[in-house]
Design a protein around this motif. Structure first.
Motif, short mmCIF file in Angstrom:
data_model
loop_
_atom_site.label_atom_id
_atom_site.label_comp_id
_atom_site.label_asym_id
_atom_site.label_seq_id
_atom_site.Cartn_x
_atom_site.Cartn_y
_atom_site.Cartn_z
N VAL A 5 -35.30 -6.35 23.65
CA VAL A 5 -34.87 -6.51 25.04
C VAL A 5 -35.89 -7.35 25.80
CG1 VAL A 5 -33.58 -4.34 25.11
CG2 VAL A 5 -36.00 -4.36 25.78
N ARG A 6 -35.42 -7.91 26.91
CA ARG A 6 -36.28 -8.70 27.80
C ARG A 6 -36.52 -7.87 29.06
NH1 ARG A 6 -34.78 -11.89 31.92
NH2 ARG A 6 -32.61 -11.76 31.25
N ILE A 7 -37.77 -7.79 29.48
CA ILE A 7 -38.11 -7.04 30.70
C ILE A 7 -37.75 -7.88 31.92
CG2 ILE A 7 -39.96 -5.94 32.04
CD1 ILE A 7 -39.35 -4.59 29.29
N ASN A 8 -36.87 -7.34 32.78
CA ASN A 8 -36.48 -8.07 34.00
C ASN A 8 -36.44 -7.17 35.24
OD1 ASN A 8 -34.13 -6.59 33.54
ND2 ASN A 8 -32.79 -8.29 34.09
N ASP A 9 -36.93 -5.95 35.10
CA ASP A 9 -36.88 -5.02 36.23
C ASP A 9 -38.07 -4.07 36.17
OD1 ASP A 9 -35.84 -3.95 38.55
OD2 ASP A 9 -34.08 -3.04 37.61
N ARG A 10 -38.31 -3.38 37.27
CA ARG A 10 -39.36 -2.37 37.34
C ARG A 10 -38.73 -0.99 37.27
NH1 ARG A 10 -42.59 -5.00 35.20
NH2 ARG A 10 -43.80 -6.58 36.27
N GLY A 11 -39.41 -0.09 36.68
CA GLY A 11 -38.95 1.27 36.49
C GLY A 11 -39.49 1.75 35.16
N PRO A 12 -39.10 2.85 34.67
CA PRO A 12 -38.17 3.81 35.25
C PRO A 12 -38.79 4.51 36.46
CG PRO A 12 -38.74 4.40 32.99
CD PRO A 12 -39.54 3.23 33.36
N HIS A 13 -37.92 5.02 37.30
CA HIS A 13 -38.38 5.70 38.50
C HIS A 13 -38.35 7.21 38.34
CE1 HIS A 13 -38.62 1.86 40.44
NE2 HIS A 13 -37.38 1.59 40.06
N THR A 14 -38.15 7.67 37.12
CA THR A 14 -38.18 9.09 36.80
C THR A 14 -39.47 9.39 36.05
OG1 THR A 14 -35.78 9.15 36.65
CG2 THR A 14 -36.96 10.96 35.58
N ARG A 15 -40.19 10.39 36.50
CA ARG A 15 -41.46 10.76 35.88
C ARG A 15 -41.25 11.09 34.40
NH1 ARG A 15 -45.57 14.57 38.87
NH2 ARG A 15 -44.68 13.24 40.46
#
Length: 125
Positions: free
Chosen positions: A84-94
């Motif tokens: 996969v290619r990283i294009n976002d920030r997250g995850p927003h779940t601990r």
């Protein structure tokens, strides 16, 4: 001069701590953790990189890997992998390491469970 030398390690730590939010290079990255996925509800929304999220693409969200980085994600329960290619920030779940697109989650067989224990390895370009 002695007091300067005594506080130098603290200054170095402060500078390095300030760099913690910067994107990291994927070369040598190798972590194990929990993956989740996101799909239809977010389809078409802007990602942190500025591009629209496509649930059918092979992309992912990571807290610190540089945008455009490619990583190999392996589901540790069935050994299925996807790049996969990283294009976002997250995850927003601990407690989560990476959020995959729906298509990527399908490739590694985690749609039914919603989460999976994975290994994430950075790839060279």
């Amino acid at each position: 001069m002695r007091s300067f030398i005594r506080f130098l390690p603290l200054a170095v730590l402060a500078v390095l701590g300030g760099c913690a939010n910067h994107a990291i290079d994927p070369r040598g990255y190798d972590e194990t953790g929990t993956a989740s996925y996101y799909g239809a509800r977010h389809h078409g929304n802007r990602t942190a990189s500025g591009e629209p999220f496509n649930q059918h693409g092979l992309t992912a969200a990571h807290r610190s890997l540089a945008f455009g980085s490619r990583v190999l994600v392996t589901n540790l329960s069935n050994q299925r992998s996807v790049v996969v290619r990283i294009n976002d920030r997250g995850p927003h779940t601990r407690g989560r390491l990476i959020d995959l697109s729906r298509a990527a989650a399908e490739k590694i067989g985690m749609l039914r469970s919603g989460t999976a224990r994975v290994r994430v390895q950075g790839l060279s370009d």
